[in-house]
Scaffold this motif. Structure first.
Motif, PDB file in Angstrom:
ATOM      1  N   VAL A   1       0.817  -1.369   0.105  1.00  0.00           N
ATOM      2  CA  VAL A   1       0.112   0.009  -0.124  1.00  0.00           C
ATOM      3  C   VAL A   1       0.923   1.222  -0.110  1.00  0.00           C
ATOM      4  CG1 VAL A   1      -1.683   1.349   1.245  1.00  0.00           C
ATOM      5  CG2 VAL A   1      -1.921  -1.018   1.047  1.00  0.00           C
ATOM      6  N   THR A   2       1.790   1.170   0.759  1.00  0.00           N
ATOM      7  CA  THR A   2       2.744   2.194   0.986  1.00  0.00           C
ATOM      8  C   THR A   2       3.487   2.622  -0.543  1.00  0.00           C
ATOM      9  OG1 THR A   2       3.141   1.979   3.252  1.00  0.00           O
ATOM     10  CG2 THR A   2       4.793   3.310   2.011  1.00  0.00           C
TER      11      THR A   2
ATOM     12  N   VAL B   1       3.792   5.527  -5.604  1.00  0.00           N
ATOM     13  CA  VAL B   1       3.702   5.647  -7.124  1.00  0.00           C
ATOM     14  C   VAL B   1       2.561   6.441  -7.562  1.00  0.00           C
ATOM     15  CG1 VAL B   1       2.955   4.267  -9.060  1.00  0.00           C
ATOM     16  CG2 VAL B   1       4.504   3.275  -7.480  1.00  0.00           C
ATOM     17  N   PHE B   2       1.481   6.490  -6.878  1.00  0.00           N
ATOM     18  CA  PHE B   2       0.330   7.391  -7.125  1.00  0.00           C
ATOM     19  C   PHE B   2       0.967   8.878  -6.852  1.00  0.00           C
ATOM     20  CE2 PHE B   2      -3.304  10.104  -5.408  1.00  0.00           C
ATOM     21  CZ  PHE B   2      -4.047   9.989  -6.780  1.00  0.00           C
ATOM     22  N   THR B   3       1.663   9.124  -5.760  1.00  0.00           N
ATOM     23  CA  THR B   3       2.006  10.561  -5.422  1.00  0.00           C
ATOM     24  C   THR B   3       2.851  11.095  -6.622  1.00  0.00           C
ATOM     25  OG1 THR B   3       1.781  10.105  -3.159  1.00  0.00           O
ATOM     26  CG2 THR B   3       3.247  11.985  -3.782  1.00  0.00           C
TER      27      THR B   3
ATOM     28  N   ALA C   1       1.687  14.531 -13.281  1.00  0.00           N
ATOM     29  CA  ALA C   1       0.547  15.315 -13.819  1.00  0.00           C
ATOM     30  C   ALA C   1       0.400  16.792 -13.559  1.00  0.00           C
ATOM     31  CB  ALA C   1      -0.906  14.592 -13.492  1.00  0.00           C
ATOM     32  N   THR C   2       0.895  17.125 -12.142  1.00  0.00           N
ATOM     33  CA  THR C   2       0.644  18.372 -11.805  1.00  0.00           C
ATOM     34  C   THR C   2       1.717  19.266 -12.534  1.00  0.00           C
ATOM     35  OG1 THR C   2      -0.124  17.776  -9.593  1.00  0.00           O
ATOM     36  CG2 THR C   2       1.074  20.112  -9.928  1.00  0.00           C
TER      37      THR C   2
END
Length: 356
Positions: free
Chosen positions: A130-131, A136-138, A144-145
């Motif tokens: 999960v971490t 990866v999502f961050t 994207a930002t």
């Protein structure tokens, strides 16, 4: 073993207490066999031997037996006190302990697994996964930002360029509109400028005649003349026009319109008002410049008020002395020509809206 049997150290004391109780029970019961304790047999013998010596022996044996009994009772009391000092705990069956250990191992086997000798819990592995997914999502969110930031900056530059191009297009369009309006509007040029002198007497000469300015409308639309002004000057010209004292002629009637390609003539009679005297004529004849300047006010087809200025300089071919009765007495005067650019009279020629 101590973990599974927390009271293992107290077990000898339990056996000792049990032995003391059993001993006391044997002492109280009647003797029936040879397995009885020593003090029990002594009591029995003393009971059945009637002799004095036997009686003395029996008495000694009874005392010894009583002393042993007292010691046994003291030992039982000490053991009971020690047992009371140890907290009660349920007895643990070794089989049950082994079963608990097996159950615990089985439960741990269900909660994890071993990789290369390393035990890994499923919950810990899930937490790591999960971490990792969160990291990866961050990172993807950051990418994207950053992409949105670059896109916004690029869009801002593009918008700025578009705005600049739009302003430039608007400016060019405005210039084109102004050019179209100017092409359709009336526009004046000096088609001719001259001076006509009448014949003069040789004595006490007084000059008469007329100054003329021919303005031609070279535009594509009509112009309504509102007023005109003409003035003369001698010698060095001022850098800025001064219309004070000029001969101003306002429109005397309605419909004073000059169509395209038509000429509007301004006439200024030469009198003492102009100040042309024989002295001035002789000075001009010797090379002193004479200037004729003025303006015309008019409305264009859009009803806007315009003002156009003009200036001319007399030429050296002017006949300043048309004496009466002499040959060529009717050819006095001459023409004016446009002013050279190095004279410093550029402020006299202009075309502008009157409200500017």
């Amino acid at each position: 073993m101590a973990g599974f049997f927390p009271h293992a150290r107290a077990m000898p004391k339990f056996f000792l207490v049990a032995f003391a109780i059993a001993a006391s029970s044997s002492f109280a019961a009647p003797a029936v066999d040879n397995a009885k304790p020593e003090h029990s047999r002594a009591l029995a013998d003393a009971r059945h031997e009637p002799t004095a010596s036997g009686t003395a022996q029996n008495t000694s044996r009874a005392e010894a037996t009583a002393e042993g009994a007292n010691r046994a009772v003291q030992n039982v009391a000490s053991a009971a006190a020690s047992t009371a000092a140890v907290p009660n705990s349920p007895a643990v069956n070794p089989r049950e302990g082994n079963a608990s250990t097996s159950d615990r191992t089985a439960a741990e086997g269900k909660e994890g697994f071993t990789i290369s000798g390393l035990y890994v819990k499923v919950s810990d592995l899930a937490m790591v996964l999960v971490t990792l997914l969160l990291a990866v999502f961050t990172f993807a969110l950051w990418l994207a930002t950053w992409g949105l930031f670059k896109e916004a900056r690029s869009a801002g530059l593009t918008a700025e360029k578009s705005a600049t191009a739009a302003l430039e297009s608007a400016r060019v369009a405005g210039e084109m509109v102004n050019a179209m309006i100017a092409r359709e509007s009336a526009r004046w040029i000096v088609a001719g400028m001259g001076m006509q002198l009448n014949a003069i007497a040789r004595a006490n000469s007084g000059y008469t005649g007329v100054l003329t300015v021919d303005l031609k409308n070279i535009g594509r639309s009509d112009a309504e003349v509102v007023s005109t002004a003409v003035k003369t000057a001698f010698g060095k010209i001022s850098p800025e026009p001064d219309y004070g004292g000029a001969d101003v002629v306002d429109a005397s009637s309605f419909g004073n319109t000059v169509r395209a390609a038509w000429i509007h003539q301004i006439r200024l009679p030469i009198t003492g008002h102009i100040g042309l005297t024989e002295t001035q004529a002789r000075a001009c004849n010797n090379g002193e410049p004479m200037w004729l300047y003025g303006y015309i006010r008019y409305r264009d087809y859009l009803n806007r008020m315009w003002v156009t200025g003009f200036i001319g300089q007399v030429t050296s071919s002017v006949n300043w002395f048309p004496y009466r009765g002499a040959a060529g007495d009717d050819t006095g005067g001459g023409a004016f020509l446009p002013v050279a650019s190095n004279v410093g009279a550029d402020a006299y020629t202009y075309t502008r809206l009157e409200d500017e």
